[in-house]
Design a protein around this motif. Structure first.
Motif, PDB file in Angstrom:
ATOM      1  N   UNK A 269      33.737  13.606  98.249  1.00 22.42           N
ATOM      2  CA  UNK A 269      34.355  14.923  98.167  1.00 22.42           C
ATOM      3  C   UNK A 269      33.557  15.755  97.163  1.00 22.42           C
ATOM      4  N   UNK A 270      33.957  16.996  97.004  1.00 20.83           N
ATOM      5  CA  UNK A 270      33.173  17.904  96.164  1.00 20.83           C
ATOM      6  C   UNK A 270      33.146  17.435  94.715  1.00 20.83           C
ATOM      7  N   UNK A 271      34.292  17.039  94.190  1.00 16.69           N
ATOM      8  CA  UNK A 271      34.350  16.649  92.783  1.00 16.69           C
ATOM      9  C   UNK A 271      33.566  15.378  92.510  1.00 16.69           C
ATOM     10  N   UNK A 272      33.618  14.448  93.437  1.00 18.18           N
ATOM     11  CA  UNK A 272      32.854  13.220  93.225  1.00 18.18           C
ATOM     12  C   UNK A 272      31.354  13.482  93.332  1.00 18.18           C
ATOM     13  N   UNK A 273      30.964  14.424  94.171  1.00 18.38           N
ATOM     14  CA  UNK A 273      29.547  14.799  94.244  1.00 18.38           C
ATOM     15  C   UNK A 273      29.084  15.396  92.920  1.00 18.38           C
ATOM     16  N   UNK A 274      29.928  16.225  92.309  1.00 15.28           N
ATOM     17  CA  UNK A 274      29.579  16.823  91.014  1.00 15.28           C
ATOM     18  C   UNK A 274      29.427  15.743  89.946  1.00 15.28           C
ATOM     19  N   UNK A 275      30.340  14.768  89.937  1.00 12.38           N
ATOM     20  CA  UNK A 275      30.278  13.697  88.936  1.00 12.38           C
ATOM     21  C   UNK A 275      28.992  12.891  89.081  1.00 12.38           C
ATOM     22  N   UNK A 276      28.674  12.485  90.295  1.00 19.48           N
ATOM     23  CA  UNK A 276      27.465  11.688  90.511  1.00 19.48           C
ATOM     24  C   UNK A 276      26.216  12.502  90.191  1.00 19.48           C
ATOM     25  N   UNK A 277      26.215  13.780  90.530  1.00 19.79           N
ATOM     26  CA  UNK A 277      25.051  14.620  90.245  1.00 19.79           C
ATOM     27  C   UNK A 277      24.846  14.791  88.743  1.00 19.79           C
ATOM     28  N   UNK A 278      25.930  15.021  88.010  1.00 18.21           N
ATOM     29  CA  UNK A 278      25.813  15.194  86.555  1.00 18.21           C
ATOM     30  C   UNK A 278      25.320  13.909  85.895  1.00 18.21           C
ATOM     31  N   UNK A 279      25.872  12.774  86.297  1.00 21.71           N
ATOM     32  CA  UNK A 279      25.430  11.505  85.718  1.00 21.71           C
ATOM     33  C   UNK A 279      23.974  11.207  86.062  1.00 21.71           C
ATOM     34  N   UNK A 280      23.548  11.573  87.248  1.00 26.66           N
ATOM     35  CA  UNK A 280      22.146  11.366  87.619  1.00 26.66           C
ATOM     36  C   UNK A 280      21.219  12.224  86.764  1.00 26.66           C
ATOM     37  N   UNK A 281      21.626  13.460  86.496  1.00 26.72           N
ATOM     38  CA  UNK A 281      20.823  14.323  85.629  1.00 26.72           C
ATOM     39  C   UNK A 281      20.760  13.755  84.218  1.00 26.72           C
ATOM     40  N   UNK A 282      21.860  13.198  83.740  1.00 29.36           N
ATOM     41  CA  UNK A 282      21.873  12.598  82.405  1.00 29.36           C
ATOM     42  C   UNK A 282      20.914  11.410  82.335  1.00 29.36           C
ATOM     43  N   UNK A 283      20.868  10.608  83.385  1.00 34.67           N
ATOM     44  CA  UNK A 283      19.936   9.473  83.408  1.00 34.67           C
ATOM     45  C   UNK A 283      18.496   9.962  83.350  1.00 34.67           C
ATOM     46  N   UNK A 284      18.175  11.006  84.101  1.00 34.91           N
ATOM     47  CA  UNK A 284      16.812  11.542  84.094  1.00 34.91           C
ATOM     48  C   UNK A 284      16.460  12.105  82.721  1.00 34.91           C
ATOM     49  N   UNK A 285      17.383  12.832  82.103  1.00 31.65           N
ATOM     50  CA  UNK A 285      17.126  13.386  80.774  1.00 31.65           C
ATOM     51  C   UNK A 285      16.939  12.283  79.735  1.00 31.65           C
ATOM     52  N   UNK A 286      17.709  11.224  79.857  1.00 29.07           N
ATOM     53  CA  UNK A 286      17.558  10.113  78.916  1.00 29.07           C
ATOM     54  C   UNK A 286      16.200   9.435  79.075  1.00 29.07           C
ATOM     55  N   UNK A 287      15.741   9.295  80.305  1.00 29.21           N
ATOM     56  CA  UNK A 287      14.413   8.720  80.526  1.00 29.21           C
ATOM     57  C   UNK A 287      13.322   9.630  79.963  1.00 29.21           C
ATOM     58  N   UNK A 288      13.474  10.940  80.139  1.00 25.37           N
ATOM     59  CA  UNK A 288      12.511  11.872  79.552  1.00 25.37           C
ATOM     60  C   UNK A 288      12.525  11.789  78.032  1.00 25.37           C
ATOM     61  N   UNK A 289      13.702  11.624  77.464  1.00 27.80           N
ATOM     62  CA  UNK A 289      13.824  11.499  76.016  1.00 27.80           C
ATOM     63  C   UNK A 289      13.095  10.246  75.519  1.00 27.80           C
ATOM     64  N   UNK A 290      13.283   9.133  76.219  1.00 26.28           N
ATOM     65  CA  UNK A 290      12.661   7.875  75.794  1.00 26.28           C
ATOM     66  C   UNK A 290      11.146   7.953  75.920  1.00 26.28           C
ATOM     67  N   UNK A 291      10.662   8.446  77.058  1.00 25.21           N
ATOM     68  CA  UNK A 291       9.216   8.539  77.259  1.00 25.21           C
ATOM     69  C   UNK A 291       8.600   9.526  76.270  1.00 25.21           C
ATOM     70  N   UNK A 292       9.258  10.661  76.047  1.00 26.27           N
ATOM     71  CA  UNK A 292       8.729  11.639  75.106  1.00 26.27           C
ATOM     72  C   UNK A 292       8.745  11.158  73.673  1.00 26.27           C
ATOM     73  N   UNK A 293       9.740  10.348  73.319  1.00 30.26           N
ATOM     74  CA  UNK A 293       9.790   9.830  71.963  1.00 30.26           C
ATOM     75  C   UNK A 293       8.802   8.721  71.696  1.00 30.26           C
TER      76      UNK A 293
END
Length: 246
Positions: A177-201
């Protein structure tokens, strides 16, 4: 038997070279060791020890407990998500990595005492030999602490990524549903940002919009003010060679 001087300074008897005896290395932490004076080793950035202290004593234990609690909830829930087994695996791996981050971080803090604390334990802080000994011990402890901190950061980064992946996998429903799509999308973006943080650090390939540094700020460090020499006149004073005749 004829004795022949070997090229390296040893002796050769009967055609066999004997290596010269080596001197025993001097213990760098002994007070009688003659070594040049050393300065205190300062971490860069200066607040890295306090940041690691907060990570190993607050953030990592809290996230480890959250990972264990989430895994228990998944095990005991009647209505399980679609990908329960991958989520459970990531939760338990994240909890284990975060627990190791706590242990490595606490071990590194044992060797991270600052110069003021080390001088406070000296019987005679004015003794130059004792101060030099404290500096050498601090250099050795800093090397050990740096290794523990690197391992603690690696475990912490791994645990955070696994925790976010577990939350993302556990949020995947059987019926979208729409809300579950938003949740999965936000968590996926957080995972990508965390990987960028680790690689950049860890490397120089950092995204400065996420991890700013001196270059992204665009300001140069101010130069320290140099005090005037003792024979140089201050502002408002006349120079000796330019004084008016009396």
């Amino acid at each position: 038997m004829r004795v022949v001087r070997a090229p390296g300074g040893g002796e050769a008897r009967g055609g066999l070279h004997r290596r010269p005896a080596r001197r025993r290395p001097v213990n760098p932490t002994s007070p009688g060791a003659e070594r040049p004076a050393e300065n205190w080793r300062i971490d860069n950035p200066v607040g890295v020890v306090e940041a690691d202290r907060a990570t190993s004593t607050a953030a990592a234990p809290m996230l480890a407990g959250f990972s264990f609690a989430s895994a228990v909830v998944l095990l005991t829930a009647e209505d399980k998500p679609q990908w329960t087994e991958p989520a459970l695996t990531c939760f338990f791996l994240a909890a284990a990595a975060l627990l190791f981050a706590v242990q490595f971080g606490n071990a590194g803090l044992m060797y991270s005492a600052g110069p003021a604390e080390r001088l406070a334990w000296l019987p005679d802080p004015d003794n130059v030999a004792h101060v030099e000994l404290a500096k050498r011990v601090q250099h050795r402890d800093s090397a050990v602490a740096a290794r523990f901190r690197r391992r603690a950061r690696a475990c912490y980064d791994t645990g955070v990524v696994l925790l976010m992946v577990a939350l993302t996998v556990a949020s995947v429903p059987a019926d979208w549903n729409v809300w579950r799509i938003v949740v999965v999308a936000v968590l996926s973006v957080v995972v990508v940002l965390e990987l960028l943080w680790i690689v950049g650090g860890r490397t120089r390939l950092r995204a400065r919009w996420l991890l700013p540094d001196y270059k992204s700020v665009g300001r140069r460090l101010p130069r320290p003010a140099v005090p005037p020499a003792a024979d140089e006149p201050q502002d408002g004073e006349a120079r000796p060679d330019r004084q008016a005749p009396s």
